[in-house]
Design a protein around this motif. Sequence first.
Motif, PDB file in Angstrom:
ATOM      1  N   LEU A  41     -53.832  53.900   2.084  1.00 56.91           N
ATOM      2  CA  LEU A  41     -54.331  53.350   0.833  1.00 56.91           C
ATOM      3  C   LEU A  41     -55.432  54.273   0.312  1.00 56.91           C
ATOM      4  O   LEU A  41     -56.190  54.857   1.084  1.00 56.91           O
ATOM      5  N   ALA A  42     -55.538  54.383  -0.997  1.00 58.43           N
ATOM      6  CA  ALA A  42     -56.661  55.082  -1.630  1.00 58.43           C
ATOM      7  C   ALA A  42     -57.250  54.136  -2.658  1.00 58.43           C
ATOM      8  O   ALA A  42     -56.531  53.374  -3.312  1.00 58.43           O
ATOM      9  N   ASN A  43     -58.573  54.169  -2.816  1.00 60.42           N
ATOM     10  CA  ASN A  43     -59.192  53.212  -3.729  1.00 60.42           C
ATOM     11  C   ASN A  43     -59.195  53.668  -5.182  1.00 60.42           C
ATOM     12  O   ASN A  43     -59.711  52.973  -6.042  1.00 60.42           O
ATOM     13  N   CYS A  44     -58.612  54.834  -5.454  1.00 64.17           N
ATOM     14  CA  CYS A  44     -58.405  55.258  -6.837  1.00 64.17           C
ATOM     15  C   CYS A  44     -57.341  56.349  -6.845  1.00 64.17           C
ATOM     16  O   CYS A  44     -57.035  56.959  -5.814  1.00 64.17           O
ATOM     17  N   GLU A  45     -56.769  56.603  -7.993  1.00 65.29           N
ATOM     18  CA  GLU A  45     -55.720  57.606  -8.122  1.00 65.29           C
ATOM     19  C   GLU A  45     -56.245  59.002  -7.817  1.00 65.29           C
ATOM     20  O   GLU A  45     -55.532  59.855  -7.263  1.00 65.29           O
ATOM     21  N   PHE A  46     -57.509  59.244  -8.162  1.00 61.22           N
ATOM     22  CA  PHE A  46     -58.136  60.542  -7.914  1.00 61.22           C
ATOM     23  C   PHE A  46     -58.062  60.896  -6.429  1.00 61.22           C
ATOM     24  O   PHE A  46     -57.689  62.014  -6.059  1.00 61.22           O
ATOM     25  N   PHE A  47     -58.388  59.939  -5.555  1.00 60.82           N
ATOM     26  CA  PHE A  47     -58.368  60.210  -4.128  1.00 60.82           C
ATOM     27  C   PHE A  47     -56.943  60.150  -3.559  1.00 60.82           C
ATOM     28  O   PHE A  47     -56.638  60.801  -2.560  1.00 60.82           O
ATOM     29  N   ARG A  48     -56.061  59.372  -4.170  1.00 59.76           N
ATOM     30  CA  ARG A  48     -54.659  59.381  -3.743  1.00 59.76           C
ATOM     31  C   ARG A  48     -54.070  60.777  -3.922  1.00 59.76           C
ATOM     32  O   ARG A  48     -53.402  61.299  -3.022  1.00 59.76           O
ATOM     33  N   GLN A  49     -54.334  61.387  -5.069  1.00 59.25           N
ATOM     34  CA  GLN A  49     -53.813  62.729  -5.314  1.00 59.25           C
ATOM     35  C   GLN A  49     -54.415  63.740  -4.344  1.00 59.25           C
ATOM     36  O   GLN A  49     -53.742  64.683  -3.914  1.00 59.25           O
ATOM     37  N   LYS A  50     -55.679  63.543  -4.000  1.00 54.53           N
ATOM     38  CA  LYS A  50     -56.304  64.437  -3.011  1.00 54.53           C
ATOM     39  C   LYS A  50     -55.575  64.348  -1.675  1.00 54.53           C
ATOM     40  O   LYS A  50     -55.316  65.370  -1.022  1.00 54.53           O
ATOM     41  N   ALA A  51     -55.269  63.117  -1.246  1.00 49.76           N
ATOM     42  CA  ALA A  51     -54.573  62.929   0.026  1.00 49.76           C
ATOM     43  C   ALA A  51     -53.186  63.574  -0.016  1.00 49.76           C
ATOM     44  O   ALA A  51     -52.758  64.220   0.954  1.00 49.76           O
ATOM     45  N   ILE A  52     -52.491  63.406  -1.122  1.00 47.22           N
ATOM     46  CA  ILE A  52     -51.154  64.010  -1.256  1.00 47.22           C
ATOM     47  C   ILE A  52     -51.258  65.530  -1.197  1.00 47.22           C
ATOM     48  O   ILE A  52     -50.465  66.206  -0.530  1.00 47.22           O
ATOM     49  N   ASN A  53     -52.257  66.079  -1.858  1.00 41.34           N
ATOM     50  CA  ASN A  53     -52.445  67.535  -1.839  1.00 41.34           C
ATOM     51  C   ASN A  53     -52.759  68.054  -0.439  1.00 41.34           C
ATOM     52  O   ASN A  53     -52.476  69.210  -0.113  1.00 41.34           O
ATOM     53  N   LEU A  54     -53.344  67.182   0.394  1.00 36.70           N
ATOM     54  CA  LEU A  54     -53.664  67.566   1.767  1.00 36.70           C
ATOM     55  C   LEU A  54     -52.474  67.422   2.709  1.00 36.70           C
ATOM     56  O   LEU A  54     -52.541  67.853   3.860  1.00 36.70           O
ATOM     57  N   GLY A  55     -51.404  66.784   2.227  1.00 35.29           N
ATOM     58  CA  GLY A  55     -50.210  66.687   3.059  1.00 35.29           C
ATOM     59  C   GLY A  55     -49.679  65.293   3.300  1.00 35.29           C
ATOM     60  O   GLY A  55     -48.681  65.126   4.009  1.00 35.29           O
ATOM     61  N   CYS A  56     -50.307  64.275   2.744  1.00 32.19           N
ATOM     62  CA  CYS A  56     -49.792  62.922   2.909  1.00 32.19           C
ATOM     63  C   CYS A  56     -48.513  62.762   2.085  1.00 32.19           C
ATOM     64  O   CYS A  56     -48.454  63.182   0.927  1.00 32.19           O
ATOM     65  N   GLU A  57     -47.506  62.151   2.691  1.00 30.47           N
ATOM     66  CA  GLU A  57     -46.265  61.910   1.955  1.00 30.47           C
ATOM     67  C   GLU A  57     -46.540  60.980   0.772  1.00 30.47           C
ATOM     68  O   GLU A  57     -47.192  59.952   0.920  1.00 30.47           O
ATOM     69  N   ARG A  58     -46.020  61.344  -0.377  1.00 25.63           N
ATOM     70  CA  ARG A  58     -46.279  60.588  -1.599  1.00 25.63           C
ATOM     71  C   ARG A  58     -45.855  59.129  -1.461  1.00 25.63           C
ATOM     72  O   ARG A  58     -46.509  58.222  -1.985  1.00 25.63           O
ATOM     73  N   ASP A  59     -44.775  58.871  -0.731  1.00 25.91           N
ATOM     74  CA  ASP A  59     -44.259  57.507  -0.593  1.00 25.91           C
ATOM     75  C   ASP A  59     -45.019  56.687   0.448  1.00 25.91           C
ATOM     76  O   ASP A  59     -44.738  55.500   0.609  1.00 25.91           O
ATOM     77  N   LYS A  60     -45.950  57.306   1.166  1.00 29.41           N
ATOM     78  CA  LYS A  60     -46.689  56.587   2.205  1.00 29.41           C
ATOM     79  C   LYS A  60     -48.099  56.209   1.767  1.00 29.41           C
ATOM     80  O   LYS A  60     -48.866  55.680   2.580  1.00 29.41           O
ATOM     81  N   ILE A  61     -48.444  56.424   0.500  1.00 30.28           N
ATOM     82  CA  ILE A  61     -49.799  56.104   0.047  1.00 30.28           C
ATOM     83  C   ILE A  61     -49.760  55.487  -1.337  1.00 30.28           C
ATOM     84  O   ILE A  61     -49.047  55.964  -2.228  1.00 30.28           O
ATOM     85  N   VAL A  62     -50.501  54.400  -1.505  1.00 29.64           N
ATOM     86  CA  VAL A  62     -50.613  53.736  -2.803  1.00 29.64           C
ATOM     87  C   VAL A  62     -52.088  53.487  -3.100  1.00 29.64           C
ATOM     88  O   VAL A  62     -52.940  53.557  -2.218  1.00 29.64           O
ATOM     89  N   VAL A  63     -52.367  53.215  -4.363  1.00 28.71           N
ATOM     90  CA  VAL A  63     -53.729  52.870  -4.768  1.00 28.71           C
ATOM     91  C   VAL A  63     -53.940  51.375  -4.588  1.00 28.71           C
ATOM     92  O   VAL A  63     -53.165  50.560  -5.081  1.00 28.71           O
ATOM     93  N   LEU A  64     -54.970  51.011  -3.846  1.00 30.09           N
ATOM     94  CA  LEU A  64     -55.443  49.631  -3.779  1.00 30.09           C
ATOM     95  C   LEU A  64     -56.926  49.688  -4.102  1.00 30.09           C
ATOM     96  O   LEU A  64     -57.735  50.157  -3.305  1.00 30.09           O
TER      97      LEU A  64
END
Length: 431
Positions: A180-203
Amino acid sequence: MKIAFIVGEFPVLSETFILNQITGLISRGHEVHIYGSRPDDMSKMHPDVERYQLLKRTYYVPSIATNYLVRVLKGLGLIVSNLHKSPLVVLRSLNFFKYGKYAISLRLLYSVIPLLPPKQYDIIHGQFGMHGIEGQVFRDIGAIKGRLITSFRGYDISYYVQECGEDVYNELFVKGDFFLANCEFFRQKAINLGCERDKIVVLRSGIDCSRFQFKVRSPNLNDKIRIVTVGRLVEKKGIEYGIRALAKVANVHPNVEYNIIGDGYLKEELHLLIEELRITDKVKLLGWKNQQEIIDILDNSHLFIAPSVTAQDGNQDAPVNTLKEAMAMGLPVIGTLHGGIPELVQDGVSGFLVPERDADAIAEKLIYLIEHPHIWEQMGRMGRTCVEENYDINKLNDKLVNIYQLLATSPPQSNQAELPVVRANRKYINP
């Protein structure tokens, strides 16, 4: 469901976002256990800690001595008294070859003691990225079982990555079940670091809107304009720029008062700045306050500043809860073009956004608001609407439970190939 929260220190006044999730889950009938460290100062606690008897649900890591010899002697005592609960887990926590400094420092041994004998949960929730890594290690050595979910909240996906390297979460991204990421800004950071896009959502991180009563703000004739900031006195909160802006505003409108709620390592430096700018009669550092005290101060204020900046160490903010609380109470706000804040504040509608580290821009917007009080009501109402629609903790906790249920009932990931041994110089735990 039975849920384990892996946290840092608990309870902490500045982390109501974690507290709100815990109490929301308990209110919905779920069993929550909290694993973390005891804060040095527990004199000020959120009333929900007592209301929900959370300390009875909290399991603390034994205190770890700074002196290594003392730590080793105490560690031997912990081994003797706990080995029978799970010999394999205790021995695995001492695997220096696999866990490097985490094991050599005995921090892994100390950390698993509250989990002995091994615990079974539906969900293991690491409340920051580094706590997700801890949960992963605890699960690997057999101290805890359950589906692992990790929340990224700010410094864990900014400062921590800059400090430890962009590969710090590689293993967690593979072994973790969901993120989970608490905003889209940090979700994109996690994806850029290698997190699978389908394994992370914004909450999003929510607040209990019912505790923050809306009030139309308007200046009182011949009275002060009260401006407020709530945040730790650390670099990323940008308090310096709020103070510098206030000094500029005071030259035009001397009837201003700036109250800063919070504490931190920059306290003395900010005191000196206030004295240097000769505004000691207008700016007050109020120290830590509990939630009701903060609400009372917000209720008697007119305008709110959240001057967050990207710190030199890379630390960044999500949409901060204190900004949401101010908006919920109807205060016109000024935030910065920083981290996740633009996802919360719509510039010119529910508040104003200015560049980071720009005291002149903050001062300009403050002067504009002071000279145009007729826009306060509409801006305040838009802020309240935004928070109610997007950051209401009850709606967000319902979503959290749905995510837990989907995760708990879905089939586990297919067995991953054995990952490389954890580096001996693993950086996520201080020696």
